[in-house]
Design a protein around this motif. Structure first.
Motif, PDB file in Angstrom:
ATOM      1  N   LEU A  90      13.312  41.163  79.858  1.00 50.46           N
ATOM      2  CA  LEU A  90      14.181  42.116  80.226  1.00 50.46           C
ATOM      3  C   LEU A  90      14.539  41.585  81.952  1.00 50.46           C
ATOM      4  CD1 LEU A  90      13.198  45.632  79.480  1.00 50.46           C
ATOM      5  CD2 LEU A  90      15.069  44.360  78.759  1.00 50.46           C
ATOM      6  N   SER A 101      12.813  50.189  81.704  1.00 53.58           N
ATOM      7  CA  SER A 101      11.992  49.203  80.983  1.00 53.58           C
ATOM      8  C   SER A 101      11.386  49.800  79.694  1.00 53.58           C
ATOM      9  CB  SER A 101      11.344  48.145  81.589  1.00 53.58           C
ATOM     10  OG  SER A 101      12.114  47.568  82.592  1.00 53.58           O
ATOM     11  N   PHE A 149      17.862  42.250  76.145  1.00 49.43           N
ATOM     12  CA  PHE A 149      16.797  41.243  76.711  1.00 49.43           C
ATOM     13  C   PHE A 149      17.577  39.830  76.706  1.00 49.43           C
ATOM     14  CE2 PHE A 149      14.148  44.332  74.824  1.00 49.43           C
ATOM     15  CZ  PHE A 149      12.853  44.050  75.460  1.00 49.43           C
TER      16      PHE A 149
END
Length: 199
Positions: free
Chosen positions: A134, A143, A125
């Protein structure tokens, strides 16, 4: 497509407290397993959807956990981002230390402690003016995998986590993607293992 479209079995929660299971793979046994564990089958805009109404976290935890356990012989391609099923037999849940939001087509996060912020950064992140996100080039499937792994890491450190998918009610869950127009994958996708329900 949406974040819920990339695994054979996706478990999530709506804002109003429903636990839902979206089926994306061909799993003939899933209907029997899910309905036997208290889920109600529903056809929703071309999607096979199974719902648990708002109930206690303990009941949702045990019913969903049992259903996923029984589905294991049929697939290991699970993703579990539900918040309604979080339960600890040993006592109350830890206070929420991190929040993930997948409601606008990207993954953002906020954290309340330095330790939680470090975990987010360890999993890729990146800082933003309002928290973390992200990178946009990461696929939806990956993800979901990153959020799942980050949540497990945070739980291991004693941080509660909440994931918002942006569905206020079950009616807001998006329609199933058109499978006919979807390009064939270049290689078989790698499974994202669901976290063990030992909480």
């Amino acid at each position: 497509m949406a974040f819920i479209d990339h695994h054979d079995v996706f478990v999530g929660s709506t804002t109003d407290g429903h636990t839902f299971v979206a089926l994306n793979g061909d799993l003939p046994a899933a209907h029997r397993i899910l309905t036997r564990n208290g889920f109600t089958a529903r056809e929703h805009q071309g999607r096979a959807l199974y719902l648990l109404p708002p109930t206690s976290a303990q009941e949702a935890h045990h019913q969903t956990g049992q259903a996923l356990y029984e589905l294991l012989p049929h697939t290991m391609d699970f993703a579990d981002l539900s918040w309604t099923t979080r339960w600890l037999d040993s006592g109350p849940l830890p206070e929420t230390g991190a929040r993930f939001d997948l409601s606008d087509g990207r993954v953002t996060a906020t954290a309340d402690t330095d330790a939680a912020r470090q975990v987010l950064e360890q999993h890729g992140f990146q800082r933003t003016p309002t928290g973390y996100a992200l990178p946009g080039e990461i696929s939806e499937r990956e993800s979901v995998g990153i959020v799942t792994r980050t949540e497990i890491h945070l739980w291991a450190l004693g941080h509660g986590v909440k994931v918002s998918l942006g569905f206020p009610t079950p009616d807001a869950i998006p329609p199933a993607p058109s499978r006919a127009s979807a390009p064939a994958p270049a290689q078989p996708p790698q499974p994202t293992t669901s976290k063990r329900r030992t909480r």
